[in-house]
Design a protein around this motif. Structure first.
Motif, PDB file in Angstrom:
ATOM      1  N   LEU A   1      21.420 -72.423 -62.348  1.00 35.72           N
ATOM      2  CA  LEU A   1      22.600 -73.231 -62.647  1.00 35.72           C
ATOM      3  C   LEU A   1      23.628 -72.393 -63.398  1.00 35.72           C
ATOM      4  CD1 LEU A   1      20.764 -76.434 -63.957  1.00 35.72           C
ATOM      5  CD2 LEU A   1      21.655 -76.063 -61.652  1.00 35.72           C
ATOM      6  N   ARG A   2      24.752 -72.991 -63.673  1.00 36.37           N
ATOM      7  CA  ARG A   2      25.765 -72.316 -64.481  1.00 36.37           C
ATOM      8  C   ARG A   2      25.257 -72.158 -65.904  1.00 36.37           C
ATOM      9  NH1 ARG A   2      29.726 -74.343 -67.829  1.00 36.37           N
ATOM     10  NH2 ARG A   2      31.677 -73.184 -67.999  1.00 36.37           N
ATOM     11  N   ILE A   3      25.410 -70.977 -66.498  1.00 35.11           N
ATOM     12  CA  ILE A   3      24.971 -70.738 -67.864  1.00 35.11           C
ATOM     13  C   ILE A   3      25.767 -71.635 -68.813  1.00 35.11           C
ATOM     14  CG2 ILE A   3      26.593 -68.816 -68.160  1.00 35.11           C
ATOM     15  CD1 ILE A   3      24.574 -67.511 -70.035  1.00 35.11           C
ATOM     16  N   CYS A   4      25.083 -72.220 -69.804  1.00 39.48           N
ATOM     17  CA  CYS A   4      25.772 -73.129 -70.719  1.00 39.48           C
ATOM     18  C   CYS A   4      26.475 -72.339 -71.825  1.00 39.48           C
ATOM     19  CB  CYS A   4      24.794 -74.134 -71.316  1.00 39.48           C
ATOM     20  SG  CYS A   4      23.723 -73.465 -72.598  1.00 39.48           S
ATOM     21  N   GLU A   5      27.397 -73.003 -72.530  1.00 39.57           N
ATOM     22  CA  GLU A   5      28.183 -72.350 -73.583  1.00 39.57           C
ATOM     23  C   GLU A   5      27.297 -71.812 -74.702  1.00 39.57           C
ATOM     24  OE1 GLU A   5      28.759 -75.215 -72.178  1.00 39.57           O
ATOM     25  OE2 GLU A   5      30.892 -75.671 -71.946  1.00 39.57           O
ATOM     26  N   ASP A   6      26.239 -72.560 -75.035  1.00 36.34           N
ATOM     27  CA  ASP A   6      25.381 -72.134 -76.141  1.00 36.34           C
ATOM     28  C   ASP A   6      24.584 -70.885 -75.784  1.00 36.34           C
ATOM     29  OD1 ASP A   6      24.181 -72.849 -78.865  1.00 36.34           O
ATOM     30  OD2 ASP A   6      22.398 -72.668 -77.603  1.00 36.34           O
ATOM     31  N   CYS A   7      24.027 -70.850 -74.589  1.00 37.63           N
ATOM     32  CA  CYS A   7      23.268 -69.659 -74.169  1.00 37.63           C
ATOM     33  C   CYS A   7      24.195 -68.452 -74.028  1.00 37.63           C
ATOM     34  CB  CYS A   7      22.552 -69.932 -72.851  1.00 37.63           C
ATOM     35  SG  CYS A   7      21.132 -71.043 -73.030  1.00 37.63           S
ATOM     36  N   HIS A   8      25.419 -68.690 -73.591  1.00 39.31           N
ATOM     37  CA  HIS A   8      26.402 -67.613 -73.477  1.00 39.31           C
ATOM     38  C   HIS A   8      26.684 -67.015 -74.858  1.00 39.31           C
ATOM     39  CE1 HIS A   8      30.370 -65.727 -72.653  1.00 39.31           C
ATOM     40  NE2 HIS A   8      29.888 -65.588 -71.424  1.00 39.31           N
ATOM     41  N   SER A   9      26.847 -67.877 -75.845  1.00 40.37           N
ATOM     42  CA  SER A   9      27.098 -67.422 -77.215  1.00 40.37           C
ATOM     43  C   SER A   9      25.888 -66.674 -77.769  1.00 40.37           C
ATOM     44  CB  SER A   9      27.427 -68.621 -78.103  1.00 40.37           C
ATOM     45  OG  SER A   9      27.552 -68.236 -79.465  1.00 40.37           O
ATOM     46  N   ALA A  10      24.681 -67.223 -77.535  1.00 41.54           N
ATOM     47  CA  ALA A  10      23.464 -66.580 -78.041  1.00 41.54           C
ATOM     48  C   ALA A  10      23.264 -65.207 -77.410  1.00 41.54           C
ATOM     49  CB  ALA A  10      22.259 -67.473 -77.756  1.00 41.54           C
ATOM     50  N   ALA A  11      23.533 -65.079 -76.108  1.00 47.02           N
ATOM     51  CA  ALA A  11      23.351 -63.797 -75.424  1.00 47.02           C
ATOM     52  C   ALA A  11      24.264 -62.721 -76.006  1.00 47.02           C
ATOM     53  CB  ALA A  11      23.604 -63.965 -73.932  1.00 47.02           C
ATOM     54  N   LYS A  12      25.466 -63.093 -76.401  1.00 46.92           N
ATOM     55  CA  LYS A  12      26.385 -62.131 -77.021  1.00 46.92           C
ATOM     56  C   LYS A  12      25.810 -61.614 -78.339  1.00 46.92           C
ATOM     57  CE  LYS A  12      30.301 -64.526 -76.869  1.00 46.92           C
ATOM     58  NZ  LYS A  12      31.761 -64.786 -76.985  1.00 46.92           N
ATOM     59  N   PHE A  13      25.256 -62.516 -79.160  1.00 41.15           N
ATOM     60  CA  PHE A  13      24.660 -62.100 -80.429  1.00 41.15           C
ATOM     61  C   PHE A  13      23.421 -61.234 -80.204  1.00 41.15           C
ATOM     62  CE2 PHE A  13      27.174 -65.604 -82.266  1.00 41.15           C
ATOM     63  CZ  PHE A  13      27.649 -64.983 -83.416  1.00 41.15           C
TER      64      PHE A  13
ATOM     65  N   SER B   1      22.766 -59.260 -77.648  1.00 40.84           N
ATOM     66  CA  SER B   1      23.172 -57.918 -77.205  1.00 40.84           C
ATOM     67  C   SER B   1      23.655 -57.071 -78.372  1.00 40.84           C
ATOM     68  CB  SER B   1      24.267 -58.029 -76.139  1.00 40.84           C
ATOM     69  OG  SER B   1      25.493 -58.470 -76.706  1.00 40.84           O
ATOM     70  N   LEU B   2      24.241 -57.716 -79.380  1.00 38.38           N
ATOM     71  CA  LEU B   2      24.748 -56.999 -80.553  1.00 38.38           C
ATOM     72  C   LEU B   2      23.614 -56.579 -81.489  1.00 38.38           C
ATOM     73  CD1 LEU B   2      27.163 -56.092 -82.331  1.00 38.38           C
ATOM     74  CD2 LEU B   2      27.151 -58.400 -83.313  1.00 38.38           C
ATOM     75  N   ILE B   3      22.713 -57.515 -81.793  1.00 41.15           N
ATOM     76  CA  ILE B   3      21.649 -57.244 -82.765  1.00 41.15           C
ATOM     77  C   ILE B   3      20.627 -56.247 -82.223  1.00 41.15           C
ATOM     78  CG2 ILE B   3      19.714 -58.285 -84.016  1.00 41.15           C
ATOM     79  CD1 ILE B   3      21.333 -60.854 -84.176  1.00 41.15           C
ATOM     80  N   PHE B   4      20.204 -56.427 -80.977  1.00 45.13           N
ATOM     81  CA  PHE B   4      19.137 -55.603 -80.420  1.00 45.13           C
ATOM     82  C   PHE B   4      19.653 -54.393 -79.637  1.00 45.13           C
ATOM     83  CE2 PHE B   4      17.245 -59.744 -81.124  1.00 45.13           C
ATOM     84  CZ  PHE B   4      16.015 -59.423 -81.686  1.00 45.13           C
ATOM     85  N   LYS B   5      20.991 -54.253 -79.581  1.00 48.28           N
ATOM     86  CA  LYS B   5      21.605 -53.133 -78.869  1.00 48.28           C
ATOM     87  C   LYS B   5      21.049 -53.026 -77.444  1.00 48.28           C
ATOM     88  CE  LYS B   5      22.745 -50.372 -82.939  1.00 48.28           C
ATOM     89  NZ  LYS B   5      22.598 -51.500 -83.878  1.00 48.28           N
ATOM     90  N   ARG B   6      21.040 -54.166 -76.786  1.00 49.66           N
ATOM     91  CA  ARG B   6      20.584 -54.243 -75.392  1.00 49.66           C
ATOM     92  C   ARG B   6      21.717 -54.711 -74.498  1.00 49.66           C
ATOM     93  NH1 ARG B   6      15.059 -54.645 -73.546  1.00 49.66           N
ATOM     94  NH2 ARG B   6      13.678 -54.273 -75.305  1.00 49.66           N
ATOM     95  N   ASN B   7      21.781 -54.160 -73.300  1.00 48.87           N
ATOM     96  CA  ASN B   7      22.659 -54.716 -72.271  1.00 48.87           C
ATOM     97  C   ASN B   7      21.912 -55.857 -71.598  1.00 48.87           C
ATOM     98  OD1 ASN B   7      24.530 -52.801 -72.877  1.00 48.87           O
ATOM     99  ND2 ASN B   7      24.196 -51.551 -71.050  1.00 48.87           N
ATOM    100  N   ILE B   8      22.557 -56.995 -71.511  1.00 46.84           N
ATOM    101  CA  ILE B   8      21.953 -58.171 -70.873  1.00 46.84           C
ATOM    102  C   ILE B   8      22.847 -58.592 -69.722  1.00 46.84           C
ATOM    103  CG2 ILE B   8      21.212 -60.561 -71.191  1.00 46.84           C
ATOM    104  CD1 ILE B   8      20.892 -59.931 -74.181  1.00 46.84           C
ATOM    105  N   ILE B   9      22.257 -58.716 -68.551  1.00 44.93           N
ATOM    106  CA  ILE B   9      23.007 -59.147 -67.363  1.00 44.93           C
ATOM    107  C   ILE B   9      22.411 -60.458 -66.877  1.00 44.93           C
ATOM    108  CG2 ILE B   9      23.702 -58.579 -65.004  1.00 44.93           C
ATOM    109  CD1 ILE B   9      23.410 -55.627 -65.726  1.00 44.93           C
TER     110      ILE B   9
END
Length: 607
Positions: free
Chosen positions: A564-576, A578-586
């Motif tokens: 399904l379409r990614i929700c706003e909350d998961c989108h926000s969490a994924a950004k954090f 990627s920042l904390i763990f220095k990982r690229n997430i696709i």
């Protein structure tokens, strides 16, 4: 003085001897016309009818061989193809044989009125003419073309009656009929009855599974084909590559790519085009570019696939630049090319560029827009917040708006918080389809954000009374060549409960750096705020990302596929994350790719 031209007198003689004083004896022999010799020279249906008229005048209208030729030529020649006239010729034959009928059936299988063949089929059965091995494949193709499952099943029963259902020529056509009618279960049962299926039969069932989005079944058949040491064809490989694209399994996709190169299938343009699409859908844009650049020859489909790859990954300017290269290479675009360009503009907010391409498609290239093109333009306006213009565009379409177009506008109303227009749009959707749970949820979330709790409670009550259920969200991630799937809130297995505990730890860490759960999208009647947050916490995207963090080495890119379409909350969490763990997430969701890196997303939050 004007000189008058001498007059010319023409005498017509009948075919008989004559003598004059100053002439010799002449004999005129009438020309005998052979209708069979004239048929290949026909250039129009009118001329073919003249030959039929001549055959009637010369008492040849009942000649089976001549009628056979007339029907065959009428069916096979694309300039003369007229099944109504061919059927008329067939009806003039008092005792048609099965050969003539087979010609007629072959023509109907390619026509726009395929099921009319059964009128003629009933006639020959009534006359006691038995069908043969060439009859049923054409009849099966006619059912497939019309997607007539019921008629196809009746035909299957007749094949069993005649003892032909296991024939090597009949079975592939029968399988294809079931596949075209979206009944893969019956197609598989036909396939499993075949004692020694050839690669053509494998190809048919593999592509059937691909078309119905059942990639796992397709890949299992490919492995079975390898075990039997049956040599695959380019069609087999196309099915396998497409299956990898559907699953989003990059590692297995790379193995398939090596298999393609090792066995020489990279000489096929279609296979390379499928590889571009596969790499794009598996989240590896660089690999897609590499395949495209290594192609010695690129047709329209290859250019279009690369343009679409840039589009779904949010690289609109690259897609537009590649289109310019395509024009410089003098390769003509098609509707798919422009769909990629419109999609690129759509997901990057390039409204003016989108309308420029849309108008160019119609005016410069004479390509008629389809429903997907109109959908892109509608979404382009809607995402940009121009909801009034989007509604006007939808109402002025030259085609009746489909339910999918209305849903596109409903999603935009939710994004921009326009409850009044959203209510109007939902009413239009319900006029066409009340069974889709996503429509209820989108409108409910929209009303919840606006504090319209009466509307929210009414929608959930309506869902309950109608028995409508929300489509469950699930995400998949490939780790060590194994595909793992996670459903939102799933706690049925011990390992999932352990994963939930890891998600709890992750969320606490995210909160410490500024993450705030967006509970406005998790409204349910009677659910408290703490329970809302728990519902968000165990969304399938978060489960898959957490699993990837725990089971892959530091620094490795995490690739997730969401249904399904990614929700706003998961989108926000994924950004954090990627920042904390220095990982690229696709994350590949229903509409596009999101590349998260260093706390940012490639979509620029325009999604």
């Amino acid at each position: 003085m004007a000189i008058q031209a001498p007059s010319l007198t023409v005498h017509l003689f009948s075919c008989q001897d004559f003598n004059t004083k100053n002439s010799r004896k002449h004999t005129f022999t009438p020309i005998e016309l052979d209708p069979l010799s004239l048929i290949p020279q026909c250039k129009s249906l009118k001329e073919l009818k003249q030959i039929q008229a001549f055959s009637i005048k010369t008492q040849l209208q009942k000649d089976v061989f001549l009628m056979n030729k007339l029907i065959k030529f009428c069916v096979n020649d694309p300039t003369l193809a007229n099944m109504h006239y061919a059927h008329h010729l067939f009806d003039q034959i008092p005792q048609p044989d099965i050969v003539i009928f087979n010609f007629l059936a072959r023509g109907y299988a390619r026509s726009d009125t395929p099921l009319n063949v059964f009128i003629a089929f009933l006639k020959i059965l009534a006359l006691g003419v038995a069908p043969d091995l060439y009859t049923f494949p054409s009849l099966s193709k006619a059912c497939a073309r019309a997607e007539a499952l019921e008629e196809g099943m009746q035909l299957h029963c007749l094949m069993i009656k005649y003892g032909l259902n296991d024939d090597m020529y009949v079975c592939p056509a029968l399988m294809n009929m079931y596949i075209e009618c979206n009944d893969n279960g019956s197609a598989r049962r036909v396939f499993d009855r075949i004692g020694d299926p050839c690669v053509v039969m494998y190809n048919a069932i593999i592509m059937g599974y691909v078309r119905s989005s059942e990639p796992n079944e397709a890949l299992l058949l490919f492995r079975e084909l390898q075990v039997k040491k049956i040599k695959p064809t380019d069609v087999t490989v196309l099915g396998v590559v497409s299956s990898c694209a559907l699953l989003g399994t990059l590692e297995f996709g790379k193995w398939v790519h090596e298999y393609v190169k090792k066995n020489g299938f990279d000489q096929y343009v279609k296979v390379n085009t499928a590889l571009i699409d596969m790499y794009a859908k598996c989240g590896s844009l660089d690999d897609a570019i590499s395949v495209f650049e290594s192609m010695p020859y690129r047709d329209t489909q290859a250019w279009s696939a690369m343009i679409m790859a840039y589009a779904v990954h949010g690289r609109a300017r690259c897609a537009i630049s590649l289109f310019q290269e395509m024009q410089n290479a003098r390769v003509s675009p098609d509707g798919i090319t422009f769909l990629g360009l419109l999609y690129a503009c759509n997901h990057s907010g390039l409204v003016d560029e989108g309308f420029r391409f849309f108008n160019s498609m119609k005016e410069n290239y004479r390509i008629a827009p389809g429903v997907k093109h109109y959908g892109c333009m509608l979404d382009l306006l809607a995402r940009a917040g121009r909801l009034t213009d989007a509604f006007k565009f939808l109402m002025e379409l030259p085609i009746p708006p489909t339910v999918l177009l209305w849903r596109t506008l409903l999603a935009a109303c939710s994004i921009h918080g326009n409850v009044d227009l959203g209510k109007l749009v939902l009413g239009r959707i319900f006029e066409m389809d009340k069974s889709h749970g996503g429509d209820y949820v989108i409108f409910s979330n929209m009303c919840a954000r606006a504090g319209k709790w009466e509307e929210v409670n009414y929608i959930w009550k309506l869902m309950k009374e109608s028995g409508i259920k929300k489509i469950p969200g699930y995400s998949s991630i490939e780790v060590n060549n194994v595909l793992h799937e996670f459903f939102s809130g799933e706690v049925t297995r011990i390992e999932h409960r352990e994963l939930h505990q890891e998600v709890d730890k992750l969320i606490e860490k995210l909160k410490s750096v500024g993450y705030v759960p967006d509970t406005s999208i998790a409204f349910r009647p009677g659910v408290e705020d703490e329970d809302k947050e728990a519902t968000l916490r165990y969304h399938s995207e978060k489960l898959a990302i957490t699993f990837g963090l725990l089971n892959s080495p530091p620094g490795k890119t995490i690739r997730v596929v969401k249904n399904l379409r990614i929700c706003e909350d998961c989108h926000s969490a994924a950004k954090f994350i990627s920042l904390i763990f220095k990982r690229n997430i696709i994350i590949r969701d229903l509409h596009r790719f999101h590349h998260f890196e260093g706390g940012n997303c490639s979509c620029g939050d325009f999604w």
